[in-house]
Design an enzyme around this catalytic site. Structure first.
Site, short mmCIF file in Angstrom:
data_model
loop_
_atom_site.label_atom_id
_atom_site.label_comp_id
_atom_site.label_asym_id
_atom_site.label_seq_id
_atom_site.Cartn_x
_atom_site.Cartn_y
_atom_site.Cartn_z
N HIS A 65 18.08 149.84 57.61
CA HIS A 65 18.52 148.70 56.80
C HIS A 65 17.50 148.31 55.74
O HIS A 65 16.30 148.29 55.97
CB HIS A 65 18.96 147.52 57.68
CG HIS A 65 17.90 146.79 58.45
ND1 HIS A 65 17.24 145.70 57.93
CD2 HIS A 65 17.42 146.95 59.70
CE1 HIS A 65 16.41 145.22 58.84
NE2 HIS A 65 16.48 145.97 59.93
N ASP A 166 10.05 145.41 58.92
CA ASP A 166 11.42 145.40 59.43
C ASP A 166 12.35 145.22 58.24
O ASP A 166 12.50 144.10 57.77
CB ASP A 166 11.57 144.25 60.45
CG ASP A 166 12.98 144.08 60.97
OD1 ASP A 166 13.83 144.96 60.72
OD2 ASP A 166 13.24 143.05 61.62
N GLU A 196 21.82 143.77 57.74
CA GLU A 196 21.57 144.00 59.17
C GLU A 196 21.10 142.72 59.84
O GLU A 196 21.51 142.40 60.96
CB GLU A 196 20.52 145.10 59.36
CG GLU A 196 20.38 145.58 60.80
CD GLU A 196 19.37 144.79 61.65
OE1 GLU A 196 19.34 145.01 62.87
OE2 GLU A 196 18.64 143.94 61.09
N HIS A 305 9.32 139.77 62.46
CA HIS A 305 9.91 138.62 61.75
C HIS A 305 8.86 137.58 61.33
O HIS A 305 9.21 136.47 60.95
CB HIS A 305 11.05 137.96 62.53
CG HIS A 305 12.31 138.79 62.48
ND1 HIS A 305 13.57 138.28 62.69
CD2 HIS A 305 12.50 140.11 62.23
CE1 HIS A 305 14.47 139.25 62.58
NE2 HIS A 305 13.84 140.36 62.30
CO CO Z 1 14.85 142.31 61.96
ZN ZN Z 2 15.37 145.55 61.63
#
Ligand code: CO
Ligand code: ZN
Length: 334
Positions: A65, A166, A196, A305
């Protein structure tokens, strides 16, 4: 590879607003693609056709993603302070004192209301963005404007730190595998998916469109190798994680075994991953149409995150190696 990872992670593209990152990825993959296409939700679909089509050719979807978590302005008060709605998993414990950048280039710092429980993270409705405005009139952002965390990429020896590792690290693994894949018996669709972080929305529609025989997601997974972390096996520097389970999907056990066999045959270190929460695009692929055998290769990541997500460079390199080894040979799921 590190230079590209720096570029990827320093690009701002929260879910639903992936234009900038798609441009960058497209410039890298266009010369390597047999076909390239952008679907209605903005996922970039890059096809690498089989070198020699045969009965052994499978249609494989690789999903990484492109989007990242972010913030959207929901209200500007009479003194110009900006409240926001999170885009994806934004946590109070990580926003505190942080900086954000809007897609129009405006930067802001995150402040918070009077909050007496100083030992706790403030809930997001006690948090605001200060963009230096004094009223809605001179405020350079308006309701609906979108921002992401603002933090530069840094190298700490073998450890690499950035916002949006991420899943820009997964995007990097896909690009580098495509670049190095000299021949494949398979019809491979490298898909750089959108949205995502708000519930695997881009992978849902692109998997429907592609209708693959097999799906592999590339994503991060939280490393549990820091003091007093959750009891999980994943650690930095011990190889790509072969996902067996998370909260969104049970990987197809035949896909897990195929990945493990391939890693062992090629002397690539790997880790077995059972993640106690979270999910990836594998969930969307697995439940597409009448169902697709799916799995996931994850890069162990600390502080997921947060604006400072950390990975180990050897894990990134070994993830590329594993993906190439998986794609270059016929597949026997048993
Ligand atoms: Co994530
Ligand atoms: Zn991810």
């Amino acid at each position: 590879m590190k230079k590209l990872l720096k570029q990827l992670t320093e690009t701002f593209a929260p879910s639903g607003y992936e234009d900038e990152i798609r441009k960058l990825v497209r410039a890298e993959v266009e010369p390597l693609a047999d076909e390239i296409q952008v679907d209605a939700l903005g996922s970039l679909i890059v096809r690498k056709k089989p070198t020699k089509p045969s009965k052994a050719s499978k249609k494989i979807m690789i999903a990484a993603h492109m989007d990242e978590i972010g913030l959207m302005v929901s209200h500007v008060d009479e003194r110009g302070f900006v409240r926001f709605s999170p885009i994806g998993g934004v946590f109070g414990k990580y926003v505190h004192g942080g900086r954000v950048r809007f897609l129009n280039g405006v930067q802001g710092v995150i402040g918070y209301d009077r909050f007496d429980k100083t030992h706790e993270a403030p809930p997001l409705d006690k948090v605001f963005i200060d963009v230096g405005a004094t009223s809605p009139k001179d405020c350079p952002v308006k309701v609906g404007d979108v921002a992401a965390f603002d933090r530069p990429f840094i190298e700490m020896g073998d450890r690499l730190v950035a916002k949006s590792m991420d899943d820009r690290v997964g995007v990097l693994v896909a690009i580098e595998a495509l670049r190095a894949l000299q021949s494949t018996p398979h019809d491979v669709y490298f898909v750089f998916t959108t949205q995502e972080e708000v519930g695997v929305r881009g992978a849902t529609t692109s998997a429907f469109g592609i209708d693959p025989d097999l799906g592999i997601a590339l994503d991060v997974t939280p490393a549990a190798d820091t003091p007093d972390a959750a009891k999980m096996a994943m650690a930095l520097g011990k190889g790509p994680c072969i996902k067996i389970k998370d909260a969104g999907a049970l990987s197809d056990p035949r896909v897990v075994q195929w990945m493990i066999r391939t890693a062992e045959k090629n002397n690539i270190p790997y880790q077995r991953e059972v993640l106690l929460f979270g999910g990836t695009d594998a969930r969307a692929m697995q439940s597409a149409r009448a169902g697709v055998p799916a799995g996931c290769i994850s890069v162990a990541t600390r502080y997921v995150h947060s604006p400072s997500e950390m990975v180990d460079y050897a894990d990134v390199q070994n993830s590329v190696k594993l993906l190439i080894a998986l794609l270059r040979a016929p597949i026997d799921l048993e």
